[in-house]
Design an enzyme around this catalytic site. Structure first.
Site, mmCIF file in Angstrom:
data_model
loop_
_atom_site.group_PDB
_atom_site.id
_atom_site.type_symbol
_atom_site.label_atom_id
_atom_site.label_comp_id
_atom_site.label_asym_id
_atom_site.label_seq_id
_atom_site.Cartn_x
_atom_site.Cartn_y
_atom_site.Cartn_z
ATOM 1 N N LEU A 16 -15.537 14.824 45.074
ATOM 2 C CA LEU A 16 -15.061 15.359 43.799
ATOM 3 C C LEU A 16 -16.168 16.037 43.005
ATOM 4 O O LEU A 16 -15.913 16.953 42.224
ATOM 5 C CB LEU A 16 -14.457 14.234 42.952
ATOM 6 C CG LEU A 16 -13.244 13.517 43.544
ATOM 7 C CD1 LEU A 16 -12.906 12.287 42.712
ATOM 8 C CD2 LEU A 16 -12.046 14.456 43.611
ATOM 9 N N GLY A 17 -17.388 15.571 43.171
ATOM 10 C CA GLY A 17 -18.501 16.131 42.419
ATOM 11 C C GLY A 17 -19.818 15.631 42.968
ATOM 12 O O GLY A 17 -19.868 14.618 43.665
ATOM 13 N N THR A 18 -20.870 16.352 42.691
ATOM 14 C CA THR A 18 -22.200 15.966 43.158
ATOM 15 C C THR A 18 -23.178 15.977 41.992
ATOM 16 O O THR A 18 -22.979 16.670 40.994
ATOM 17 C CB THR A 18 -22.714 16.919 44.251
ATOM 18 O OG1 THR A 18 -22.752 18.258 43.728
ATOM 19 C CG2 THR A 18 -21.811 16.882 45.473
ATOM 20 N N VAL A 78 -19.588 11.722 43.887
ATOM 21 C CA VAL A 78 -18.375 10.949 43.635
ATOM 22 C C VAL A 78 -17.318 11.406 44.621
ATOM 23 O O VAL A 78 -17.072 12.601 44.771
ATOM 24 C CB VAL A 78 -17.876 11.137 42.190
ATOM 25 C CG1 VAL A 78 -16.547 10.416 41.985
ATOM 26 C CG2 VAL A 78 -18.911 10.621 41.204
ATOM 27 N N ASP A 130 -24.262 8.416 25.262
ATOM 28 C CA ASP A 130 -23.997 9.644 26.032
ATOM 29 C C ASP A 130 -22.612 10.210 25.751
ATOM 30 O O ASP A 130 -21.944 10.714 26.651
ATOM 31 C CB ASP A 130 -24.168 9.375 27.530
ATOM 32 C CG ASP A 130 -24.465 10.655 28.319
ATOM 33 O OD1 ASP A 130 -24.849 11.669 27.696
ATOM 34 O OD2 ASP A 130 -24.307 10.645 29.550
ATOM 35 N N PHE A 168 -28.657 12.629 42.278
ATOM 36 C CA PHE A 168 -28.969 11.510 43.168
ATOM 37 C C PHE A 168 -27.727 10.867 43.765
ATOM 38 O O PHE A 168 -27.719 9.699 44.126
ATOM 39 C CB PHE A 168 -29.848 10.454 42.484
ATOM 40 C CG PHE A 168 -29.378 9.990 41.126
ATOM 41 C CD1 PHE A 168 -29.859 10.599 39.989
ATOM 42 C CD2 PHE A 168 -28.497 8.936 41.002
ATOM 43 C CE1 PHE A 168 -29.455 10.162 38.734
ATOM 44 C CE2 PHE A 168 -28.100 8.494 39.755
ATOM 45 C CZ PHE A 168 -28.580 9.112 38.616
ATOM 46 N N GLY A 169 -26.664 11.638 43.920
ATOM 47 C CA GLY A 169 -25.487 11.091 44.582
ATOM 48 C C GLY A 169 -24.269 11.974 44.436
ATOM 49 O O GLY A 169 -24.373 13.153 44.107
#
Length: 404
Positions: A87-89, A95, A204, A92-93
């Site tokens: 779904l997304g980047t 989803v 945040d 450092f990782g």
């Protein structure tokens, strides 16, 4: 406007203040923080409605303390899930949308590469995020279903909320009406009241970290910068447009920074842009510490008054940080029509459309269309990432992640 950067580290900034404080200087480090397009609530606390919210908070503190002091570990493993798509980047990782083999439920799995977490000096933030997520339980906060680790990665499994980020809906339609902005803001107020009662600072807040479900309610996601603090803290982190002046000036800060950020969010929802923006972060910081805010002509007097009290540089005057605490915000005339208990119980539907607003884009923003639990249409980023990945044969950096 593109998705904004979070910053973490120190800051190069110099400013003279009216009270004679010395200039503050340091270095700045910017990094992408992996978004968490997900949301989860353990047991629905709406099954047992609470009429007295303070009574609920007392009980919530007890429940949180139990989970905080006895954190769950390794509640699942990678083989329990079918990996469907990325779904997304982030730096450092990534989803991934996954399906739990036994239950058939869809989740968003946040996968963090241990080596990259260490390289970007995000170990403490990552451990904080996991510990907080497994301990909180509130309708408008993302909760965690499972967490585990292997030789290479850390995993946090969150309910998949397919309505997408407020950020994308807000950018598409321009701005929200005041009733709609108030509806969303009320949920944030209750969420912060809950978090602050647990001595948690979120740090945040921004539209990118707010997910809208199919009923129109919010979930706050991405707790990478959240921290349990009873006094003051000095870490520089957040998004430039949303930083409170005391963070920028390295004075040390407390929960009041979240109420400043609420003011920025309400302004951005109602205007379509944040109150402090510029091409360069340093220019944004100068505007923030100046304390000067210009309001669009369409803002009501009540809204302007609330924002003047939230976007207050003087901490002794900022709403949420005074003797009455959050009550000053909840009792403000802009929230005069808000039924706080009904919002908490999710009994309020989003405000009806006013004349001229009843269009497809606005309706889609307030009630995101989804076709089934695995619909990813509202996550517009097309990510071409393999669903399979290599796991190291031997443990890596195990001693740093013992608490995960």
């Amino acid at each position: 406007m593109p998705t904004r950067l979070d910053i973490v580290g120190n800051l190069q900034f110099s400013s003279s203040t009216d009270n004679g404080d010395e200039d503050q200087e340091a270095d700045v480090t910017a990094c992408f923080v992996l978004p968490s397009p997900s949301s989860f609530s353990k047991l629905s606390i709406l099954d047992d409605p609470v009429e007295d919210f303070k009574e609920f908070l007392d009980k919530a503190r007890e429940d949180f303390k139990q989970r905080w002091e006895n954190p769950a570990q390794n509640t699942a493993c990678l083989d329990d899930f079918d990996r469907i798509k990325t779904l997304g980047t982030g730096s450092f990782g990534r989803v991934m949308l996954v399906k739990h083999k036994q239950s058939g439920n869809y989740y968003a799995m946040k996968i963090l590469d241990k080596q990259k977490v260490v390289k970007l000096k995000q170990v403490e933030h990552t451990l904080n995020e996991k510990r907080i997520l497994q301990a909180i339980d509130f309708p408008f906060l993302v909760n965690m279903t499972f967490s585990f680790k292997d030789n290479s990665n850390l995993y946090m499994v969150l309910e998949f909320i397919s309505g997408g980020e407020m950020f994308s809906h807000l950018r598409r339609i321009g701005r929200f009406s005041e009733p709609h902005s108030r509806f969303y803001a009320a949920q944030i107020v209750l969420a912060f009241e809950y978090l602050h009662s647990l001595d948690l600072i979120y740090r945040d807040l921004k539209p990118e970290n707010l997910l809208i479900d199919s009923t129109g309610y919010l979930k706050i996601t991405d707790f990478g910068f959240a921290k349990r603090v009873k006094g003051r803290t000095w870490t520089l982190c957040g998004t430039p447009e949303y930083l409170a002046p005391e963070i920028i000036l390295s004075k040390g800060y407390n929960k009041a920074v979240d109420w400043w950020a609420l003011g920025v969010l309400i302004y951005e929802m109602a205007a379509g842009y944040p109150p402090f923006f510029a091409d360069q972060p340093i220019q944004i910081y100068e505007k923030i510490v100046s304390g000067k805010v210009k309001f669009p002509s369409h803002f009501s007097n009540e809204l302007k008054d609330l924002l003047k009290n939230l976007l207050q540089v003087d901490l002794t005057k900022r709403y949420g940080n005074l003797k009455n605490g959050v009550a000053d915000i909840k009792n403000h005339k802009w929230f005069g029509s808000t039924d706080w208990i009904a919002i908490y119980q999710k009994k309020i539907t989003p405000p009806s459309f006013s004349k001229g607003e009843s269009n497809g884009r606005l309706f889609e923003a307030l009630y995101p269309r989804v076709d089934g639990p695995a619909d990813t249409r509202h996550f517009v980023e097309e990510v071409q990432e393999p669903t399979e990945f290599v796991i190291a044969a031997t443990p890596q950096l195990e001693e740093l992640f013992v608490e995960f």
